[in-house]
Write an enzyme that holds these catalytic residues in place. Structure first.
Site, mmCIF file in Angstrom:
data_model
loop_
_atom_site.group_PDB
_atom_site.id
_atom_site.type_symbol
_atom_site.label_atom_id
_atom_site.label_comp_id
_atom_site.label_asym_id
_atom_site.label_seq_id
_atom_site.Cartn_x
_atom_site.Cartn_y
_atom_site.Cartn_z
ATOM 1 N N LEU A 107 0.815 -1.200 0.000
ATOM 2 C CA LEU A 107 0.000 0.000 0.000
ATOM 3 C C LEU A 107 0.856 1.261 0.000
ATOM 4 C CD1 LEU A 107 -2.729 -1.010 2.553
ATOM 5 C CD2 LEU A 107 -3.049 -0.657 0.141
ATOM 6 N N ASN B 109 -2.383 2.455 -4.259
ATOM 7 C CA ASN B 109 -3.285 2.691 -3.133
ATOM 8 C C ASN B 109 -2.521 3.054 -1.880
ATOM 9 O OD1 ASN B 109 -5.247 1.969 -4.866
ATOM 10 N ND2 ASN B 109 -5.509 -0.089 -4.070
ATOM 11 N N CYS B 110 -1.538 3.910 -2.109
ATOM 12 C CA CYS B 110 -0.546 4.076 -1.059
ATOM 13 C C CYS B 110 -0.811 5.265 -0.168
ATOM 14 C CB CYS B 110 0.800 4.236 -1.721
ATOM 15 S SG CYS B 110 0.696 5.323 -3.122
ATOM 16 N N VAL B 111 -0.032 5.293 0.872
ATOM 17 C CA VAL B 111 0.003 6.334 1.920
ATOM 18 C C VAL B 111 -1.367 6.722 2.461
ATOM 19 C CG1 VAL B 111 2.231 7.435 1.654
ATOM 20 C CG2 VAL B 111 0.418 8.046 0.094
ATOM 21 N N LYS C 285 -2.429 10.475 -0.608
ATOM 22 C CA LYS C 285 -2.101 9.496 -1.644
ATOM 23 C C LYS C 285 -2.482 10.100 -2.990
ATOM 24 C CE LYS C 285 -4.992 5.977 -0.532
ATOM 25 N NZ LYS C 285 -5.593 4.643 -0.707
#
Lengths: 345, 76, 428
Positions: free
Chosen positions: C209, C241-243, C248
């Site tokens: 993620l 689908n990060c941070v 993000k």
């Protein structure tokens, strides 16, 4: 609505430095700047009392003084507390700052003061109370009071203050998220174009200040160490040969003390911020060459550096202090001094 | 001044009465002193006692220069 | 490169028997979409709902937001290297169902998912309250390891966008925007006197993620790389689908990267926009030194006079941000940084974890810890209680009446560090 005001012995019309040791007293009328404040706010609120406290008393008996003053504010049933303005007076500024912060924090009564940006009291107060920006001397009182009165009225009426730039106070350091009329990328491109055109721009996030100097290594063997004596207490040779200013110093002095056993007799103070009687009688009370010499004779320290450095701390800008420190430090470093004893008044 | 001198790596002891200022300014070694007009003295004492008092404070200051600290530290 | 964005402005979305656009209304055949997504044998169940601006709907936990598109001229439909065969992107013509977004939700994978409120106070804080949202709730089969789970959900979202986007294939766009920048030689000849500006887009590259992907390549595995701006505007870059939800860069925001679009507006007028450098934010100090050196070197070699540098995430990437800034400024390249800040609930804390005195021009997109109070929703798509475990929420942050408190941290796109939203910070 009621206002309680705080001033020092000078603005409280008790007296000058000789009365700086006066403990806090409550007078049930507007005294000094409180009168001007009353005029500005007209009949929207009343200054019901003025607390007058000597600067030295406050700073030397801080806990007791704060307790006494807070009790007076509480008893008065004030809706707003106002202190100063202190301009660039350091001890007065510390008093205004600490009292304002305590009134706001402990009594939860809105507190307002005013001072110059380099007053050391500023950092003590700004995150708790509102501190109006003033000039560096009482000559700017007429500019300061209307700003204080305007913000005071807002606080009384529980109207949220505007931006610091709008209402003339020092930012409290609260970073509040708000909506801009432009999205971030547009603001970034605009700022970039300004930079390219070398036009002025305002950053939205000034870099945080991490202003700590790492502590220097301790002296391994004191008996071999050369210690330099430095003061911001304005101690100079009689006659003040270099004409160092008594306040807001623009320079520092350096005097040969090699072979001297004490400063007493040949030195006095030109510092404009404290009662000079005791230092004039015995300059080592401010810059203790006598004891340093003793410690050298006893072999506790190796030597006393043959030059004594001095300036006046009162009203001296941070920028100047920094410059003085750099210049003096450079000399001491080059001379191989092992450690420094710096006294402040 | 204190910080600027310390930046050269020279240990410095700040002898000040209003130590809160000293702390705000960021001095690393602090000895609290007597009063603003006479940080290392007390005119209400006789000469011998006053000298003892000053000696005590200055000795404490000098010894503090021989002590390593992590950050702002008061030597009381 | 020349890329045309054909915008088909969608006024409303409805469910129906056939996925199509008619008179500005998009009809979604939910059953067909579900069947399409279930072709992936790791997808067990899918639910499809609609959420329109103004409806009292809360969507949670949101993973990604994707814009439905179809390529009508040129190679590379879909997301090359991810959902379709690799292709050189950035040229040709795409049709965009403008105003529509695919929003993926479903079983929580990590803490980095967020909330979208379609109405009221919450709507102000997210740009995705203004889109017509097709909410796809994905339930994977049991027993998947977290990386496969994340990948399954990510791919499902992209495939949904591709499926819905296909409806615009034969529809005449309402407006066509042309993005064209030639080679450096050509552009420099055209605009010899304009300052050369590059865009450094930092991508988080720190694991589950926490990764951005470029043509399907995990940014963890790259050295900083140069893209033509059109490539990013043409599906070459996607979100892992990060941070935290607030900052993000969702896939939708890559497809419509605000910095790229706003630099494009100035290209040929006030600046010569020379390209996009994608830079990973790595987890080791050595890695950070390497990528920051490399990024500055690319800027220097491109002859950049100025750069905009955008961060993704906060905390350790603050270091990368200011290191790149420092290196560029030292080479005489003027920088503007875009970041959000972590100033605590009361806004009194240090906003960044690292600083550089060279960082004199910084855009702040808001305090991620700013607390907002959101009234109770009439309808929740997903699971309201997911907020308890998301970054920005906490156990018990939902009151008995269904109202909820959370930090902006949890609100999708609220403090977008590519400047996609309007938040900023004032010092009081």
């Amino acid at each position: 609505m009621k206002i309680v005001y705080y001033v020092n012995q000078f603005f409280g019309q008790i007296g000058g430095e000789e009365k700086a040791g006066t403990p806090p007293q409550y007078v049930d009328k507007a005294v000094g700047p409180a009168g001007g404040f009353q005029t500005l706010i007209k009949d929207e609120a009343q200054v019901v009392g003025t607390i007058i406290c000597g600067d030295n008393y406050f700073n030397e008996h801080k806990e007791v003084a704060l307790k006494e003053i807070l009790a007076m504010v509480k008893d008065s049933g004030a809706d707003l507390f106002v202190a100063g303005p202190a301009f660039n007076a350091g001890r007065y500024g510390m008093a205004c700052a600490q009292v304002s912060a305590a009134v706001q924090k402990e009594l939860e009564i809105p507190a307002l003061t005013g001072m110059y940006e380099e007053n050391p009291g500023l950092e003590e107060a700004r995150s708790e109370a509102y501190v109006i920006k003033t000039g560096d001397s009482a000559g700017t009182m007429r500019k300061a009071l209307p700003l204080m009165a305007a913000l005071g009225l807002k606080l009384l009426k529980k109207v949220a203050p505007g931006l610091p730039s709008e209402d003339g106070y020092f930012a409290q350091g609260r970073r509040v998220t708000v909506f801009s009329d432009k999205r971030g990328s547009v603001r970034a491109v605009e700022m970039l174009l300004k930079r390219l055109a070398e036009e002025p721009f305002v950053t939205e996030l000034p870099m945080p200040v991490f202003d700590n100097v790492p502590p220097a290594q301790a002296i391994a063997d004191l008996s071999k160490a050369t210690i330099a004596l430095v003061t911001s207490g304005g101690i100079v040779p009689l006659g003040n040969p270099d004409r160092i200013q008594s306040a807001s110093a623009q320079k520092w002095g350096k005097y040969d003390i090699s072979g001297k056993k004490a400063l007493k007799g040949d030195f006095y103070t030109i510092h404009g911020g404290y009662d000079p009687v005791y230092a004039n009688a015995y300059a080592d009370r401010v810059a203790p060459l006598d004891v340093l010499y003793e410690l050298k004779e006893e072999g506790i320290i190796g030597d006393v550096y043959p030059y004594f450095y001095t300036t006046t701390g009162t009203g001296t800008s941070v920028a100047s202090s920094v410059a003085f420190g750099k210049e003096i430090g450079k000399e001491l470093k080059e001379a191989g001094v092992s450690g420094v004893l710096l006294t402040s008044t | 001044m204190v910080k600027e001198i310390e930046r050269y790596g020279i240990p410095i002891i700040h002898m000040a009465t209003i130590t809160t200022i000293s702390q705000s300014v960021g001095a690393n070694r602090i000895v609290p002193t007597v009063a603003i007009p006479y940080p290392v003295g007390d005119p209400s004492m006789n000469e011998k006692d006053e000298h003892e008092l000053r000696r005590d404070l200055v000795l404490r200051a000098v010894k503090a220069l021989g002590v390593n600290v992590e950050g702002p530290t008061q030597f009381e | 490169m020349k890329l045309e964005h054909g915008h088909i402005y969608i006024k409303d979305i409805v469910l129906g028997d056939k996925t199509q656009v008619e008179g500005g209304v998009l009809t979604v055949d939910a059953q067909a979409l579900i069947a399409h997504l279930k072709e992936d044998n790791k997808v067990k169940n899918v639910k499809v709902d609609l959420a329109r601006p103004g409806e009292e709907i809360r969507i949670i936990p949101v993973k990604d937001v994707i814009e439905p598109r179809v390529k009508v001229i040129g190679e590379g439909n879909g997301f090359p290297g991810v959902t379709s065969k690799i292709a050189q992107m950035g040229e040709g013509k795409v049709h965009i169902l403008s105003g529509v977004a695919i929003v993926t939700i479903g079983d929580i994978v990590g803490f980095q998912e967020g909330v979208i409120d379609m109405w009221g106070e919450g709507a102000k804080w997210t740009p995705f309250s203004k889109t017509l949202n097709i909410v796809v709730d994905i339930e994977p089969v049991e027993g998947l390891d977290p990386h496969v789970h994340e990948r399954t959900v990510r791919f499902a979202g992209l495939r949904a966008a591709e499926f819905i986007g296909f409806a615009g294939k034969d529809v005449e766009p309402d407006e066509v925007l042309v993005y064209e920048i030639g080679t450096q030689v050509e552009e420099t000849a055209k605009y010899p006197d304009l300052p050369r500006v590059a865009y450094v887009e930092m991508l988080i590259s720190q694991g589950l993620l926490h990764d951005g992907y470029i043509y399907g390549v995990n940014s963890q595995q790259i050295l900083p790389t140069l893209l033509h701006p059109n490539e990013e505007l043409d599906n070459a870059v996607i979100s892992g689908n990060c941070v935290a939800a607030c900052d993000k860069i969702t896939t939708y925001q890559h497809q419509n990267n605000a910095v790229i679009l706003d630099l494009y507006k100035e290209h040929g007028k006030t600046i010569n926009f020379i390209g996009v450098i994608l830079t990973p934010e790595l987890t080791t100090l050595e890695g950070k030194f390497r990528t920051c050196d490399y990024t500055a070197k690319l800027c220097v070699n491109l002859g950049a006079d100025a750069v905009i540098i955008s961060e993704e995430g906060y905390g350790n990437p603050d270091s990368d941000l200011v290191m790149i800034c420092k290196r560029c400024e030292q080479k005489g390249i003027k920088t503007v940084l875009i970041t959000d800040e972590c100033s605590g609930w009361d806004g009194m804390s240090q906003p960044l974890t690292d600083m550089a005195e060279e960082a004199v021009a910084v855009i702040s997109t808001g305090n991620v810890s700013h607390v907002v109070e959101l009234t109770a929703a009439k309808k929740v798509l997903g699971v309201a209680e997911a907020i308890y475990t998301l970054a920005g929420g906490w156990e018990g942050c939902i009151a008995e009446d269904g109202s909820m408190k959370c930090e902006l941290n949890a609100v999708i796109g609220s403090t977008s560090e590519i400047g996609y939203h309007n938040c900023t910070v004032e010092l009081y």
